[in-house]
Write a protein that holds these residues in place. Structure first.
Motif, mmCIF file in Angstrom:
data_model
loop_
_atom_site.group_PDB
_atom_site.id
_atom_site.type_symbol
_atom_site.label_atom_id
_atom_site.label_comp_id
_atom_site.label_asym_id
_atom_site.label_seq_id
_atom_site.Cartn_x
_atom_site.Cartn_y
_atom_site.Cartn_z
ATOM 1 N N SER A 171 44.365 41.238 4.488
ATOM 2 C CA SER A 171 44.944 39.991 3.972
ATOM 3 C C SER A 171 44.636 38.817 4.886
ATOM 4 O O SER A 171 44.314 37.724 4.427
ATOM 5 N N GLU A 172 44.736 39.055 6.188
ATOM 6 C CA GLU A 172 44.404 38.012 7.169
ATOM 7 C C GLU A 172 42.938 37.595 7.026
ATOM 8 O O GLU A 172 42.611 36.417 7.078
ATOM 9 N N MET A 173 42.080 38.595 6.875
ATOM 10 C CA MET A 173 40.656 38.303 6.741
ATOM 11 C C MET A 173 40.390 37.500 5.470
ATOM 12 O O MET A 173 39.645 36.524 5.494
ATOM 13 N N LEU A 174 41.009 37.887 4.366
ATOM 14 C CA LEU A 174 40.840 37.154 3.108
ATOM 15 C C LEU A 174 41.353 35.722 3.238
ATOM 16 O O LEU A 174 40.726 34.789 2.737
ATOM 17 N N ARG A 175 42.474 35.557 3.898
ATOM 18 C CA ARG A 175 43.021 34.217 4.094
ATOM 19 C C ARG A 175 42.057 33.367 4.922
ATOM 20 O O ARG A 175 41.797 32.208 4.601
ATOM 21 N N HIS A 176 41.493 33.969 5.955
ATOM 22 C CA HIS A 176 40.539 33.246 6.796
ATOM 23 C C HIS A 176 39.290 32.857 5.997
ATOM 24 O O HIS A 176 38.806 31.731 6.104
ATOM 25 N N VAL A 177 38.793 33.776 5.199
ATOM 26 C CA VAL A 177 37.609 33.485 4.375
ATOM 27 C C VAL A 177 37.921 32.364 3.387
ATOM 28 O O VAL A 177 37.108 31.461 3.178
ATOM 29 N N ALA A 178 39.083 32.424 2.785
ATOM 30 C CA ALA A 178 39.461 31.375 1.834
ATOM 31 C C ALA A 178 39.521 30.012 2.521
ATOM 32 O O ALA A 178 39.020 29.011 1.984
ATOM 33 N N GLN A 179 40.088 29.965 3.713
ATOM 34 C CA GLN A 179 40.142 28.700 4.454
ATOM 35 C C GLN A 179 38.737 28.213 4.798
ATOM 36 O O GLN A 179 38.446 27.019 4.688
ATOM 37 N N THR A 180 37.892 29.138 5.198
ATOM 38 C CA THR A 180 36.515 28.778 5.527
ATOM 39 C C THR A 180 35.801 28.215 4.312
ATOM 40 O O THR A 180 35.091 27.211 4.392
ATOM 41 N N GLN A 181 35.991 28.853 3.175
ATOM 42 C CA GLN A 181 35.318 28.382 1.972
ATOM 43 C C GLN A 181 35.849 27.033 1.515
ATOM 44 O O GLN A 181 35.096 26.212 1.000
ATOM 45 N N TRP A 182 37.130 26.765 1.719
ATOM 46 C CA TRP A 182 37.665 25.437 1.405
ATOM 47 C C TRP A 182 37.012 24.386 2.295
ATOM 48 O O TRP A 182 36.664 23.291 1.849
ATOM 49 N N LYS A 183 36.834 24.728 3.579
ATOM 50 C CA LYS A 183 36.192 23.793 4.496
ATOM 51 C C LYS A 183 34.738 23.551 4.099
ATOM 52 O O LYS A 183 34.243 22.422 4.172
ATOM 53 N N VAL A 184 34.060 24.601 3.661
ATOM 54 C CA VAL A 184 32.675 24.456 3.201
ATOM 55 C C VAL A 184 32.636 23.577 1.955
ATOM 56 O O VAL A 184 31.769 22.706 1.830
ATOM 57 N N ALA A 185 33.568 23.782 1.053
ATOM 58 C CA ALA A 185 33.626 22.955 -0.152
ATOM 59 C C ALA A 185 33.847 21.488 0.206
ATOM 60 O O ALA A 185 33.217 20.597 -0.369
ATOM 61 N N ASP A 186 34.725 21.243 1.168
ATOM 62 C CA ASP A 186 34.951 19.867 1.633
ATOM 63 C C ASP A 186 33.686 19.285 2.239
ATOM 64 O O ASP A 186 33.347 18.123 2.003
ATOM 65 N N LEU A 187 32.979 20.103 3.015
ATOM 66 C CA LEU A 187 31.728 19.666 3.622
ATOM 67 C C LEU A 187 30.698 19.313 2.559
ATOM 68 O O LEU A 187 30.034 18.272 2.625
ATOM 69 N N LEU A 188 30.572 20.169 1.557
ATOM 70 C CA LEU A 188 29.609 19.902 0.483
ATOM 71 C C LEU A 188 29.989 18.657 -0.305
ATOM 72 O O LEU A 188 29.121 17.881 -0.709
ATOM 73 N N ALA A 189 31.288 18.454 -0.515
ATOM 74 C CA ALA A 189 31.738 17.245 -1.213
ATOM 75 C C ALA A 189 31.406 16.004 -0.388
ATOM 76 O O ALA A 189 31.022 14.964 -0.937
ATOM 77 N N ALA A 190 31.518 16.119 0.910
ATOM 78 C CA ALA A 190 31.186 14.990 1.784
ATOM 79 C C ALA A 190 29.690 14.710 1.770
ATOM 80 O O ALA A 190 29.257 13.575 1.999
ATOM 81 N N GLU A 191 28.897 15.719 1.495
ATOM 82 C CA GLU A 191 27.447 15.563 1.454
ATOM 83 C C GLU A 191 26.968 14.941 0.136
ATOM 84 O O GLU A 191 25.810 14.545 0.028
ATOM 85 N N GLN A 192 27.843 14.829 -0.845
ATOM 86 C CA GLN A 192 27.441 14.287 -2.143
ATOM 87 C C GLN A 192 26.840 12.884 -2.042
ATOM 88 O O GLN A 192 25.809 12.613 -2.643
ATOM 89 N N PRO A 193 27.447 11.969 -1.266
ATOM 90 C CA PRO A 193 26.826 10.645 -1.141
ATOM 91 C C PRO A 193 25.411 10.715 -0.559
ATOM 92 O O PRO A 193 24.537 9.944 -0.953
ATOM 93 N N LEU A 194 25.186 11.667 0.339
ATOM 94 C CA LEU A 194 23.848 11.844 0.893
ATOM 95 C C LEU A 194 22.865 12.264 -0.197
ATOM 96 O O LEU A 194 21.746 11.759 -0.270
ATOM 97 N N ALA A 195 23.299 13.168 -1.049
ATOM 98 C CA ALA A 195 22.441 13.607 -2.153
ATOM 99 C C ALA A 195 22.175 12.445 -3.113
ATOM 100 O O ALA A 195 21.052 12.288 -3.612
ATOM 101 N N ASP A 196 23.198 11.629 -3.367
ATOM 102 C CA ASP A 196 23.006 10.455 -4.228
ATOM 103 C C ASP A 196 22.007 9.486 -3.604
ATOM 104 O O ASP A 196 21.146 8.930 -4.292
ATOM 105 N N GLN A 197 22.122 9.309 -2.301
ATOM 106 C CA GLN A 197 21.195 8.422 -1.585
ATOM 107 C C GLN A 197 19.771 8.959 -1.678
ATOM 108 O O GLN A 197 18.817 8.209 -1.872
ATOM 109 N N ALA A 198 19.624 10.267 -1.532
ATOM 110 C CA ALA A 198 18.299 10.885 -1.627
ATOM 111 C C ALA A 198 17.712 10.680 -3.021
ATOM 112 O O ALA A 198 16.515 10.409 -3.169
#
Length: 92
Positions: free
Chosen positions: A6-33
């Motif tokens: 359960s701890e491992m799953l919780r950690h993975v879920a948190q990591t994936q949320w952070k990755v999703a936030d990172l990818l969302a932050a990269e959207q303006p870069l993709a628009d610029q490209a």
């Protein structure tokens, strides 16, 4: 063991949320490209060679960016595979 899983799953879920936030932050870069790609038609007075060089540089940059996104996706998939395998083993 179930608590550890359960701890491992919780950690993975948190990591994936952070990755999703990172990818969302990269959207303006993709628009610029995308905007930059639209400008590849060239500037007035620009030679064919200059256009080709600029296009090559943009292609390399985008290829690198997409390659890094693919590596990130593969790492997330590998991570989930290990967790799901462990989860299945625990259920048996």
């Amino acid at each position: 063991m179930e608590r550890q899983l359960s701890e491992m799953l919780r950690h993975v879920a948190q990591t994936q949320w952070k990755v999703a936030d990172l990818l969302a932050a990269e959207q303006p870069l993709a628009d610029q490209a995308a905007t930059f790609l639209g400008a590849l038609s060239g500037l007035p007075g620009e030679s064919q060679e200059e256009r080709r060089e600029r296009g090559t540089a943009v292609s390399r940059s985008l290829t690198g960016y997409l390659s890094q996104l693919a590596e990130l996706e593969m790492a997330l998939a590998d991570q989930m595979e290990v967790i799901l395998r462990e989860w299945k083993r625990q259920e048996e």
